[in-house]
Write a protein that holds these residues in place. Structure first.
Motif, PDB file in Angstrom:
ATOM      1  N   THR A 111       0.828  -1.198   0.000  1.00 34.72           N
ATOM      2  CA  THR A 111       0.000   0.000   0.000  1.00 34.72           C
ATOM      3  C   THR A 111       0.867   1.254   0.000  1.00 34.72           C
ATOM      4  N   GLY A 112       0.279   2.344  -0.490  1.00 32.46           N
ATOM      5  CA  GLY A 112       0.952   3.639  -0.442  1.00 32.46           C
ATOM      6  C   GLY A 112       2.257   3.692  -1.213  1.00 32.46           C
ATOM      7  N   LEU A 113       2.242   3.199  -2.450  1.00 34.62           N
ATOM      8  CA  LEU A 113       3.465   3.181  -3.252  1.00 34.62           C
ATOM      9  C   LEU A 113       3.922   4.580  -3.628  1.00 34.62           C
ATOM     10  N   ASP A 114       5.230   4.757  -3.655  1.00 37.70           N
ATOM     11  CA  ASP A 114       5.817   6.034  -4.063  1.00 37.70           C
ATOM     12  C   ASP A 114       7.122   5.738  -4.800  1.00 37.70           C
ATOM     13  N   ARG A 115       7.340   6.414  -5.910  1.00 36.39           N
ATOM     14  CA  ARG A 115       8.537   6.178  -6.731  1.00 36.39           C
ATOM     15  C   ARG A 115       9.769   6.852  -6.150  1.00 36.39           C
ATOM     16  N   GLY A 116       9.575   7.789  -5.261  1.00 43.32           N
ATOM     17  CA  GLY A 116      10.711   8.430  -4.602  1.00 43.32           C
ATOM     18  C   GLY A 116      11.457   9.428  -5.448  1.00 43.32           C
ATOM     19  N   PHE A 215      13.781   6.351  -5.226  1.00 42.18           N
ATOM     20  CA  PHE A 215      13.828   5.189  -4.339  1.00 42.18           C
ATOM     21  C   PHE A 215      12.403   4.738  -4.040  1.00 42.18           C
ATOM     22  N   ALA A 216      12.000   3.652  -4.687  1.00 45.33           N
ATOM     23  CA  ALA A 216      10.628   3.171  -4.549  1.00 45.33           C
ATOM     24  C   ALA A 216      10.381   2.644  -3.140  1.00 45.33           C
ATOM     25  N   SER A 217       9.246   3.018  -2.577  1.00 48.35           N
ATOM     26  CA  SER A 217       8.902   2.586  -1.226  1.00 48.35           C
ATOM     27  C   SER A 217       7.398   2.417  -1.097  1.00 48.35           C
ATOM     28  N   ALA A 218       7.002   1.829   0.018  1.00 47.95           N
ATOM     29  CA  ALA A 218       5.584   1.624   0.306  1.00 47.95           C
ATOM     30  C   ALA A 218       5.294   2.028   1.737  1.00 47.95           C
ATOM     31  N   ALA A 219       4.012   2.273   2.002  1.00 47.82           N
ATOM     32  CA  ALA A 219       3.605   2.552   3.380  1.00 47.82           C
ATOM     33  C   ALA A 219       3.612   1.281   4.199  1.00 47.82           C
ATOM     34  N   GLY A 220       3.312   0.141   3.557  1.00 48.37           N
ATOM     35  CA  GLY A 220       3.311  -1.119   4.289  1.00 48.37           C
ATOM     36  C   GLY A 220       2.969  -2.296   3.405  1.00 48.37           C
TER      37      GLY A 220
END
Length: 229
Positions: A111-116, A215-220
């Motif tokens: 959830t909450g993907l972001d490419r950074g 930097f790709a990341s997620a909320a969880g």
């Protein structure tokens, strides 16, 4: 640590519904790679409740069942298949960092993907503690591939991303200095001209900065809504 940059990039579309994502994976044969019945993907997608906040959730298959080496060739850009760089034959040995907890299940959601993009021109060594401080988790390689499989527009020139949740441990316990990333090949060097403009799974040094890599990341991560590992 560098300042967070202001960048101009494509506004990414909302992810497809989980049912549509499941059908996409089935169409590509990911369920066969993972040794899962197609019905299991469909049932999981139908039962999972998409979080109301954010741009929806991404359906991922655990890397133990669908490794990066098998998923990368399924990527497509301008009709060209994805590939892993020739000097990363050990790509499947890159495992989640100890601080990156993947659900103990064959299928799960991010959830909450972001490419950074705002961290472009940061090094992986600089980005990881910053993401941790923001209570975000960096993506592992296979999760990044799943994202591009479902949302090809997430990969664009000058706005690609690293997946620093995956690292390789040396025999002595130290981290290998390579950090994985997904970007677009220029068809130069060992890539080969035939790979120009193709999606590429490669690596960069942990201490180096690149203006075109976020930097790709997620909320969880979760198996069911409201349940996180």
């Amino acid at each position: 640590m560098p300042e967070t940059t202001s960048v101009t990039s494509t506004v990414l579309p909302v992810l497809p519904s989980l049912s549509v994502q499941a059908e996409r994976l089935i169409e590509l044969g990911v369920h066969e790679i993972a040794g899962l019945p197609a019905a299991e993907l469909r049932t999981f997608a139908e039962a999972a409740e998409v979080p109301a906040a954010g741009d929806g959730a991404l359906l991922a298959v655990h890397p133990d069942q669908a490794p990066a080496s098998a998923l990368a060739p399924l990527l497509r850009r301008v009709g060209k298949p994805g590939f892993v760089v020739t000097d990363m034959t050990d790509v499947d040995l890159f495992a989640p960092l100890e601080t990156v907890a993947l659900p103990d299940a064959p299928l799960y959601l991010l959830t909450g993907l972001d490419r950074g993009d705002q961290m472009a021109n940061w090094s992986p060594d600089e980005a990881l503690p910053a993401l941790t401080a923001q209570a975000r988790t960096p993506l592992v390689i296979t999760e990044g591939i799943h994202w591009v499989l479902q949302q090809p527009a997430v990969l664009e020139r000058n706005h690609c991303f690293m997946t620093i949740g995956s690292r390789l441990r040396k025999a002595n316990g130290a981290l290998d200095a390579r950090t994985p990333a997904i970007w677009i090949s220029n068809g130069t060097g060992r890539d080969g001209r035939e790979h120009r403009n193709a999606p590429k799974v490669g690596w960069c040094w942990a201490g180096n900065r690149h203006t075109w890599l976020g930097f790709a990341s997620a909320a969880g991560r979760q198996v069911q809504t409201g349940a996180r590992p």
